[in-house]
Design a protein around this motif. Structure first.
Motif, PDB file in Angstrom:
ATOM      1  N   ARG A   5      28.483  -5.789  -9.245  1.00 18.09           N
ATOM      2  CA  ARG A   5      28.479  -7.547  -8.913  1.00 18.09           C
ATOM      3  C   ARG A   5      30.128  -7.505 -10.040  1.00 18.09           C
ATOM      4  NH1 ARG A   5      27.590  -9.190 -13.942  1.00 18.09           N
ATOM      5  NH2 ARG A   5      26.498  -7.543 -15.491  1.00 18.09           N
ATOM      6  N   GLN A   6      30.847  -8.465 -10.285  1.00 18.81           N
ATOM      7  CA  GLN A   6      32.215  -8.598 -11.008  1.00 18.81           C
ATOM      8  C   GLN A   6      31.129  -9.250 -11.924  1.00 18.81           C
ATOM      9  OE1 GLN A   6      34.853 -11.251  -8.938  1.00 18.81           O
ATOM     10  NE2 GLN A   6      35.905 -10.960 -10.522  1.00 18.81           N
ATOM     11  N   MET A   7      32.001  -8.177 -13.350  1.00 18.37           N
ATOM     12  CA  MET A   7      31.854  -8.861 -14.277  1.00 18.37           C
ATOM     13  C   MET A   7      32.335 -10.441 -15.372  1.00 18.37           C
ATOM     14  SD  MET A   7      29.967  -6.209 -15.333  1.00 18.37           S
ATOM     15  CE  MET A   7      30.063  -5.885 -17.355  1.00 18.37           C
ATOM     16  N   LYS A  13      31.375  -5.412 -22.275  1.00 12.78           N
ATOM     17  CA  LYS A  13      31.283  -4.444 -21.195  1.00 12.78           C
ATOM     18  C   LYS A  13      30.678  -2.311 -21.924  1.00 12.78           C
ATOM     19  CE  LYS A  13      34.531  -7.100 -18.721  1.00 12.78           C
ATOM     20  NZ  LYS A  13      34.713  -7.299 -19.565  1.00 12.78           N
ATOM     21  N   LEU A  14      29.686  -2.313 -21.899  1.00 15.38           N
ATOM     22  CA  LEU A  14      29.448  -0.713 -22.076  1.00 15.38           C
ATOM     23  C   LEU A  14      29.356   0.086 -21.389  1.00 15.38           C
ATOM     24  CD1 LEU A  14      29.367   0.422 -24.675  1.00 15.38           C
ATOM     25  CD2 LEU A  14      26.643  -0.306 -24.246  1.00 15.38           C
ATOM     26  N   ALA A  15      30.162   0.958 -20.833  1.00 15.45           N
ATOM     27  CA  ALA A  15      30.411   2.261 -20.026  1.00 15.45           C
ATOM     28  C   ALA A  15      29.710   3.498 -19.632  1.00 15.45           C
ATOM     29  CB  ALA A  15      32.297   1.465 -19.584  1.00 15.45           C
ATOM     30  N   GLU A  40      19.397   3.048 -21.367  1.00 17.28           N
ATOM     31  CA  GLU A  40      18.239   2.966 -21.933  1.00 17.28           C
ATOM     32  C   GLU A  40      18.689   2.292 -22.780  1.00 17.28           C
ATOM     33  OE1 GLU A  40      15.978   5.848 -22.395  1.00 17.28           O
ATOM     34  OE2 GLU A  40      14.767   6.308 -20.958  1.00 17.28           O
ATOM     35  N   GLN A  41      20.448   2.549 -23.405  1.00 18.89           N
ATOM     36  CA  GLN A  41      21.186   2.012 -24.573  1.00 18.89           C
ATOM     37  C   GLN A  41      21.921   1.155 -24.205  1.00 18.89           C
ATOM     38  OE1 GLN A  41      20.870   3.534 -27.993  1.00 18.89           O
ATOM     39  NE2 GLN A  41      19.427   4.605 -26.597  1.00 18.89           N
ATOM     40  N   GLY A  42      22.302   0.332 -23.379  1.00 19.36           N
ATOM     41  CA  GLY A  42      22.542  -1.198 -22.716  1.00 19.36           C
ATOM     42  C   GLY A  42      23.837  -0.811 -21.584  1.00 19.36           C
ATOM     43  N   VAL A  43      24.402  -0.023 -21.138  1.00 24.44           N
ATOM     44  CA  VAL A  43      25.284   0.282 -20.655  1.00 24.44           C
ATOM     45  C   VAL A  43      25.375  -0.031 -19.383  1.00 24.44           C
ATOM     46  CG1 VAL A  43      26.197   2.108 -18.629  1.00 24.44           C
ATOM     47  CG2 VAL A  43      26.013   2.721 -21.235  1.00 24.44           C
ATOM     48  N   ASN A  44      26.172  -0.894 -19.638  1.00 25.43           N
ATOM     49  CA  ASN A  44      26.506  -2.104 -17.619  1.00 25.43           C
ATOM     50  C   ASN A  44      27.696  -1.249 -16.882  1.00 25.43           C
ATOM     51  OD1 ASN A  44      28.207  -3.377 -20.031  1.00 25.43           O
ATOM     52  ND2 ASN A  44      27.293  -4.788 -19.884  1.00 25.43           N
ATOM     53  N   LEU A  45      28.177  -0.925 -17.313  1.00 23.17           N
ATOM     54  CA  LEU A  45      28.904   0.038 -16.225  1.00 23.17           C
ATOM     55  C   LEU A  45      28.952   1.358 -15.478  1.00 23.17           C
ATOM     56  CD1 LEU A  45      31.714  -1.185 -14.550  1.00 23.17           C
ATOM     57  CD2 LEU A  45      32.549  -0.615 -17.061  1.00 23.17           C
TER      58      LEU A  45
END
Length: 64
Positions: A5-7, A13-15, A40-45
């Motif tokens: 999906r497009q940010m 953003k956490l890569a 688990e720590q929240g990476v979304n990219l």
């Protein structure tokens, strides 16, 4: 493709850089514990490319 999906502008953003994921000494049956922990720590990219040998397959197995 899995969950692309497009940010949106202003979205945090956490890569996770997957360039060396195939050399992860903790790989177990093709699943990356470091990627699981990052998610688990929240990476979304997840940054990957076809030029990173084996990375896309490992990411796919880990996300399943």
């Amino acid at each position: 493709m899995i969950g692309l999906r497009q940010m949106q502008a202003g979205e945090n953003k956490l890569a996770y850089g997957a360039m060396s994921i195939a050399r992860d000494p903790e790989l177990c049956n093709g699943v990356s514990p470091s990627l699981l922990q990052a998610l688990e720590q929240g990476v979304n990219l997840i940054d990957t490319a076809r030029g990173y040998p084996g990375s896309e397959e490992i990411i796919a197995r880990t996300l399943r």
